[in-house]
Design a protein around this motif. Structure first.
Motif, mmCIF file in Angstrom:
data_model
loop_
_atom_site.group_PDB
_atom_site.id
_atom_site.type_symbol
_atom_site.label_atom_id
_atom_site.label_comp_id
_atom_site.label_asym_id
_atom_site.label_seq_id
_atom_site.Cartn_x
_atom_site.Cartn_y
_atom_site.Cartn_z
ATOM 1 N N HIS A 11 0.833 -1.209 0.000
ATOM 2 C CA HIS A 11 0.000 0.000 0.000
ATOM 3 C C HIS A 11 0.860 1.248 0.000
ATOM 4 O O HIS A 11 1.868 1.297 0.714
ATOM 5 C CB HIS A 11 -0.895 0.005 1.246
ATOM 6 N N ASP A 14 3.027 2.278 3.211
ATOM 7 C CA ASP A 14 3.758 1.220 3.935
ATOM 8 C C ASP A 14 5.259 1.525 3.956
ATOM 9 O O ASP A 14 5.924 1.388 4.983
ATOM 10 C CB ASP A 14 3.566 -0.152 3.260
ATOM 11 N N HIS A 112 0.255 -7.548 3.079
ATOM 12 C CA HIS A 112 1.674 -7.347 3.416
ATOM 13 C C HIS A 112 2.432 -8.668 3.298
ATOM 14 O O HIS A 112 3.545 -8.724 2.773
ATOM 15 C CB HIS A 112 1.827 -6.801 4.842
HETATM 16 ZN ZN LIG Z 1 -0.271 -1.589 4.278
#
Ligand SMILES: [Zn+2]
Length: 241
Positions: A11, A14, A112
């Motif tokens: 994302h 991150d 993730h």
């Molecule tokens: Zn994330």
């Protein structure tokens, strides 16, 4: 475009939260880095993909990234099939990094964890000459993982005391995602005022482990080579000089 280090995460934001201090420090030392986001964060409670694109560009400028791209592999259901792997392999071959930084392959958020596995495998496949994509084969020297939500003991810690503030400025560039008293969108774990303090707390924790103010921890499947043991553990505790 060739970069020394490529940071890849699921994302947009991150990378800023987990390894931006290390990236900014590399930049200060004349090295180049790129950021590759795998999704546009369209499942996020707050913001829209367009808003997050703008925030991501701004954060990349703050940190001094040579490039930032997005593969748009689907937030909240990160796709990891053969086509997605080919896209990632070709991106690695275009950027030709020596080192890749990415999410650890076990985390609270499945995107993730998927990202970590997909990137580690694509980094290897990128070196297979007969696995053809639009660009010639390239194999990064090493993939290093950072913890996102779940904590994993680091193999080593980078001292980011000098770039921690810049990192937090890049994190705050994602104003749709973090604490914003003016927002009328729903609250989430990320938008609580304490979340930014928690990012700092983790940096202080890694710093405390190694005797500096702020750090970022990385997990490596092979240990880093240290040239000088004294330098790696320099100094004395107060009172023992
Ligand atoms: Zn994330």
């Amino acid at each position: 475009m060739r970069v020394d280090v490529l940071a890849i995460a699921a994302h947009p934001d991150d990378v800023e939260m987990c390894c931006a201090g290390t990236l900014a420090k590399l930049r200060l030392r004349g090295k180049s880095f790129g950021i590759l986001d795998l999704t546009r964060g369209e499942m996020g409670t707050r913001g829209t993909p367009e808003v997050r694109d703008r925030e991501a560009r701004r954060a990349a400028d703050i940190l001094g990234a040579a490039a930032r791209e997005n593969l748009d592999l689907g937030d909240g259901a990160l796709r990891t099939g053969r086509d997605e792997e080919d896209l990632l392999i070709d991106a690695i071959r275009r950027f030709r990094p020596r080192i890749i930084l990415t999410s650890y392959f076990e985390d609270r958020h499945p995107d993730h964890a998927r990202c970590g596995r997909l990137v580690a495998e694509a980094a290897f496949y990128a070196g297979l000459r007969k696995r053809e994509t639009a660009h010639p084969a390239h194999r990064p020297q090493q993939v290093l993982f950072f913890s996102t939500m779940h904590y994993h003991a680091p193999t080593f810690v980078v001292d980011v005391s000098e770039t921690h503030e810049l990192k937090m400025e890049a994190v705050r560039a994602f104003s749709s995602q973090f604490h914003n008293p003016g927002s009328s969108e729903p609250e989430t774990m990320l938008t609580a005022e304490k979340f930014l303090k928690e990012i700092e707390a983790r940096a202080r924790h890694y710093g405390q482990m190694t005797g500096v103010e702020f750090g970022e921890g990385f997990i490596s499947r092979r240990p880093p080579r240290i040239a000088d043991v004294l330098e790696a553990f320099e100094g004395f505790e107060p009172g023992f000089e």
